[in-house]
Structures are given as structure tokens and as C-alpha cells.
Write a protein that holds these residues in place. Structure first.
Motif, PDB file in Angstrom:
ATOM      1  N   ALA A  71      21.100 -39.968  39.501  1.00 46.72           N
ATOM      2  CA  ALA A  71      19.755 -40.068  38.957  1.00 46.72           C
ATOM      3  C   ALA A  71      19.715 -39.587  37.514  1.00 46.72           C
ATOM      4  CB  ALA A  71      18.789 -39.238  39.799  1.00 46.72           C
ATOM      5  N   VAL A  72      18.943 -40.256  36.694  1.00 46.64           N
ATOM      6  CA  VAL A  72      18.729 -39.818  35.319  1.00 46.64           C
ATOM      7  C   VAL A  72      17.945 -38.513  35.336  1.00 46.64           C
ATOM      8  CG1 VAL A  72      17.600 -40.395  33.138  1.00 46.64           C
ATOM      9  CG2 VAL A  72      18.841 -42.158  34.403  1.00 46.64           C
ATOM     10  N   ASP A  73      16.935 -38.421  36.207  1.00 49.74           N
ATOM     11  CA  ASP A  73      16.097 -37.226  36.346  1.00 49.74           C
ATOM     12  C   ASP A  73      15.980 -36.932  37.838  1.00 49.74           C
ATOM     13  OD1 ASP A  73      14.036 -35.353  36.610  1.00 49.74           O
ATOM     14  OD2 ASP A  73      12.840 -36.228  34.994  1.00 49.74           O
ATOM     15  N   LEU A  74      16.866 -36.102  38.357  1.00 46.54           N
ATOM     16  CA  LEU A  74      16.920 -35.835  39.791  1.00 46.54           C
ATOM     17  C   LEU A  74      15.624 -35.238  40.310  1.00 46.54           C
ATOM     18  CD1 LEU A  74      18.576 -35.898  42.402  1.00 46.54           C
ATOM     19  CD2 LEU A  74      19.413 -33.607  41.808  1.00 46.54           C
ATOM     20  N   ASP A  75      15.065 -34.264  39.607  1.00 48.72           N
ATOM     21  CA  ASP A  75      13.836 -33.614  40.078  1.00 48.72           C
ATOM     22  C   ASP A  75      12.693 -34.613  40.217  1.00 48.72           C
ATOM     23  OD1 ASP A  75      15.100 -31.125  40.170  1.00 48.72           O
ATOM     24  OD2 ASP A  75      14.586 -30.687  38.092  1.00 48.72           O
ATOM     25  N   ASN A  76      12.519 -35.469  39.232  1.00 53.07           N
ATOM     26  CA  ASN A  76      11.462 -36.470  39.258  1.00 53.07           C
ATOM     27  C   ASN A  76      11.719 -37.496  40.364  1.00 53.07           C
ATOM     28  OD1 ASN A  76       9.026 -37.604  38.207  1.00 53.07           O
ATOM     29  ND2 ASN A  76      10.261 -39.195  37.250  1.00 53.07           N
ATOM     30  N   THR A  77      12.964 -37.884  40.539  1.00 50.52           N
ATOM     31  CA  THR A  77      13.326 -38.843  41.585  1.00 50.52           C
ATOM     32  C   THR A  77      13.013 -38.287  42.969  1.00 50.52           C
ATOM     33  OG1 THR A  77      15.062 -39.791  40.196  1.00 50.52           O
ATOM     34  CG2 THR A  77      15.244 -40.168  42.569  1.00 50.52           C
ATOM     35  N   VAL A  78      13.410 -37.044  43.217  1.00 52.91           N
ATOM     36  CA  VAL A  78      13.171 -36.403  44.514  1.00 52.91           C
ATOM     37  C   VAL A  78      11.671 -36.198  44.739  1.00 52.91           C
ATOM     38  CG1 VAL A  78      13.552 -34.276  45.834  1.00 52.91           C
ATOM     39  CG2 VAL A  78      15.448 -35.348  44.617  1.00 52.91           C
ATOM     40  N   ALA A  79      10.939 -35.843  43.697  1.00 55.34           N
ATOM     41  CA  ALA A  79       9.486 -35.674  43.817  1.00 55.34           C
ATOM     42  C   ALA A  79       8.821 -37.001  44.181  1.00 55.34           C
ATOM     43  CB  ALA A  79       8.905 -35.114  42.519  1.00 55.34           C
ATOM     44  N   GLY A  80       9.298 -38.085  43.590  1.00 54.56           N
ATOM     45  CA  GLY A  80       8.758 -39.404  43.917  1.00 54.56           C
ATOM     46  C   GLY A  80       9.017 -39.773  45.367  1.00 54.56           C
ATOM     47  N   LEU A  81      10.213 -39.476  45.854  1.00 50.82           N
ATOM     48  CA  LEU A  81      10.533 -39.729  47.259  1.00 50.82           C
ATOM     49  C   LEU A  81       9.631 -38.913  48.174  1.00 50.82           C
ATOM     50  CD1 LEU A  81      14.360 -39.849  46.834  1.00 50.82           C
ATOM     51  CD2 LEU A  81      13.044 -41.636  47.963  1.00 50.82           C
ATOM     52  N   ALA A  82       9.384 -37.662  47.828  1.00 49.86           N
ATOM     53  CA  ALA A  82       8.512 -36.807  48.635  1.00 49.86           C
ATOM     54  C   ALA A  82       7.086 -37.350  48.649  1.00 49.86           C
ATOM     55  CB  ALA A  82       8.545 -35.369  48.112  1.00 49.86           C
ATOM     56  N   ARG A  83       6.599 -37.819  47.493  1.00 49.69           N
ATOM     57  CA  ARG A  83       5.254 -38.405  47.442  1.00 49.69           C
ATOM     58  C   ARG A  83       5.160 -39.640  48.323  1.00 49.69           C
ATOM     59  NH1 ARG A  83       5.807 -36.989  42.094  1.00 49.69           N
ATOM     60  NH2 ARG A  83       6.378 -39.095  41.436  1.00 49.69           N
ATOM     61  N   TYR A 103      19.636 -38.805  52.039  1.00 51.61           N
ATOM     62  CA  TYR A 103      18.586 -39.384  52.870  1.00 51.61           C
ATOM     63  C   TYR A 103      19.243 -40.293  53.904  1.00 51.61           C
ATOM     64  CZ  TYR A 103      15.571 -37.693  49.169  1.00 51.61           C
ATOM     65  OH  TYR A 103      14.932 -36.879  48.268  1.00 51.61           O
ATOM     66  N   ALA A 104      18.672 -40.355  55.096  1.00 51.26           N
ATOM     67  CA  ALA A 104      19.207 -41.202  56.158  1.00 51.26           C
ATOM     68  C   ALA A 104      18.191 -42.294  56.478  1.00 51.26           C
ATOM     69  CB  ALA A 104      19.521 -40.379  57.399  1.00 51.26           C
ATOM     70  N   ASP A 105      18.662 -43.539  56.475  1.00 55.89           N
ATOM     71  CA  ASP A 105      17.780 -44.657  56.808  1.00 55.89           C
ATOM     72  C   ASP A 105      17.618 -44.768  58.327  1.00 55.89           C
ATOM     73  OD1 ASP A 105      19.936 -46.116  57.891  1.00 55.89           O
ATOM     74  OD2 ASP A 105      19.925 -47.641  56.326  1.00 55.89           O
ATOM     75  N   PRO A 106      16.838 -45.700  58.829  1.00 58.82           N
ATOM     76  CA  PRO A 106      16.607 -45.795  60.270  1.00 58.82           C
ATOM     77  C   PRO A 106      17.874 -45.987  61.110  1.00 58.82           C
ATOM     78  CG  PRO A 106      14.965 -47.081  59.102  1.00 58.82           C
ATOM     79  CD  PRO A 106      15.976 -46.628  58.082  1.00 58.82           C
ATOM     80  N   ASP A 107      18.930 -46.526  60.524  1.00 60.79           N
ATOM     81  CA  ASP A 107      20.186 -46.741  61.251  1.00 60.79           C
ATOM     82  C   ASP A 107      21.147 -45.563  61.134  1.00 60.79           C
ATOM     83  OD1 ASP A 107      19.857 -49.450  62.306  1.00 60.79           O
ATOM     84  OD2 ASP A 107      19.835 -50.053  60.195  1.00 60.79           O
ATOM     85  N   GLY A 108      20.820 -44.598  60.273  1.00 60.71           N
ATOM     86  CA  GLY A 108      21.719 -43.476  60.042  1.00 60.71           C
ATOM     87  C   GLY A 108      22.615 -43.650  58.827  1.00 60.71           C
ATOM     88  N   ASN A 109      22.485 -44.770  58.109  1.00 58.85           N
ATOM     89  CA  ASN A 109      23.200 -44.923  56.842  1.00 58.85           C
ATOM     90  C   ASN A 109      22.712 -43.832  55.903  1.00 58.85           C
ATOM     91  OD1 ASN A 109      24.647 -47.511  57.260  1.00 58.85           O
ATOM     92  ND2 ASN A 109      22.571 -48.342  57.415  1.00 58.85           N
ATOM     93  N   GLU A 110      23.612 -43.288  55.101  1.00 62.83           N
ATOM     94  CA  GLU A 110      23.230 -42.243  54.153  1.00 62.83           C
ATOM     95  C   GLU A 110      23.210 -42.801  52.741  1.00 62.83           C
ATOM     96  OE1 GLU A 110      25.794 -38.846  54.626  1.00 62.83           O
ATOM     97  OE2 GLU A 110      24.826 -38.278  56.508  1.00 62.83           O
ATOM     98  N   ILE A 111      22.076 -42.646  52.085  1.00 58.05           N
ATOM     99  CA  ILE A 111      21.946 -43.013  50.682  1.00 58.05           C
ATOM    100  C   ILE A 111      21.463 -41.768  49.953  1.00 58.05           C
ATOM    101  CG2 ILE A 111      19.680 -44.039  51.112  1.00 58.05           C
ATOM    102  CD1 ILE A 111      20.365 -45.954  48.715  1.00 58.05           C
ATOM    103  N   SER A 112      22.160 -41.426  48.891  1.00 58.66           N
ATOM    104  CA  SER A 112      21.913 -40.155  48.210  1.00 58.66           C
ATOM    105  C   SER A 112      21.582 -40.370  46.747  1.00 58.66           C
ATOM    106  CB  SER A 112      23.167 -39.273  48.280  1.00 58.66           C
ATOM    107  OG  SER A 112      23.598 -39.123  49.594  1.00 58.66           O
ATOM    108  N   TYR A 113      20.863 -39.388  46.210  1.00 60.94           N
ATOM    109  CA  TYR A 113      20.691 -39.268  44.765  1.00 60.94           C
ATOM    110  C   TYR A 113      21.405 -38.005  44.351  1.00 60.94           C
ATOM    111  CZ  TYR A 113      17.299 -42.991  44.071  1.00 60.94           C
ATOM    112  OH  TYR A 113      16.682 -44.214  43.992  1.00 60.94           O
ATOM    113  N   GLY A 114      22.157 -38.095  43.281  1.00 58.79           N
ATOM    114  CA  GLY A 114      22.854 -36.942  42.751  1.00 58.79           C
ATOM    115  C   GLY A 114      22.438 -36.704  41.320  1.00 58.79           C
TER     116      GLY A 114
END
Length: 121
Positions: A71-83, A103-114
Motif C-alpha cells: 500500500a502507498v498509505d497503509l493506515d488510510n487503506t486499512v481505515a477504508g477497509l474498516a469503514r 484479510y480472508a475472503d469467504p473461501d479462506g484465500n488470504e489477501i493482504s496489504y503491506g
């Protein structure tokens, strides 16, 4: 070609078991509609210049992926996900303030922001 291979474009694929259910979750995750649909069983989001994440209906392979987007701006990205109602499945901490929000999708796939948190940068 010698040395490290170079890429013109990167497509990271995530197999899903229920396309419509996963499509709704990834719309929520990315906060936007897909950039394009190659066909009836795939949806693609542009996540950076020449970088794409796509879901594809492949029930036999669903739930086994993991990928990370820096992520270019991790804090902003995570805040957007929380919203949008999504909280990380787990948080990993590394040296120099680097964090990985998984983050885990409905199937359990993991997609992350770093990235580096501005609070710890």
C-alpha cells in the motif's frame, strides 16, 4: 534472457468457489467495481500500474491463495477497509514499522496489504 525476469504486467489470480458471493466481497474489499470482466467467471481489479488482482471461478482450487499488495498509505487503506466493514484476519509486524494486514475472503484465500504505518515511520 539472463538474470531476473522482468514483467510487462502482473496478474495475481484468486480462485473462488462462488463467483457472485466472492464478487460482492472483493467489491467491498477494494471499494470499487472491477476494472473489467474478461468473461462471465472472472473479474479484474487494477491495483497499481500494470498490476492486477483477479478472481476466477475455480471451485476445486478455492481457498488456497495468498497474495500481498504493498500500500502507498497503509493506515488510510486499512481505515477504508474498516469503514467498509472489513477487519484483518491477522496482523503481522516486521522491522522498521512494517506491517502486513491479512484479510480472508469467504473461501479462506488470504489477501493482504503491506506497508509502513505513518504512526511508526
Amino acid at each position: 534472457m539472463t538474470g531476473t525476469p522482468t514483467a510487462q504486467d502482473l496478474f495475481a489470480g484468486i480462485p473462488v468457489a462462488d463467483f457472485d458471493h466472492s464478487l460482492a466481497w472483493y467489491r467491498q474489499f477494494f471499494g470499487v467495481e472491477p476494472s473489467f470482466y474478461p468473461n462471465d467467471t472472472e473479474a479484474v481489479w487494477a491495483v497499481g500500474e500494470h498490476s492486477y488482482v483477479y478472481i476466477e471461478l475455480l471451485p476445486d482450487r478455492a481457498g488456497r491463495s495468498m497474495l500481498m499488495v504493498m500500500a502507498v498509505d497503509l493506515d488510510n487503506t486499512v481505515a477504508g477497509l474498516a469503514r467498509r466493514g472489513l477487519e484483518p484476519h491477522r496482523i503481522e509486524h516486521y522491522e522498521e514499522g512494517m506491517r502486513k494486514m491479512v484479510y480472508a475472503d469467504p473461501d479462506g484465500n488470504e489477501i493482504s496489504y503491506g506497508g509502513v504505518s505513518t504512526a511508526t515511520a
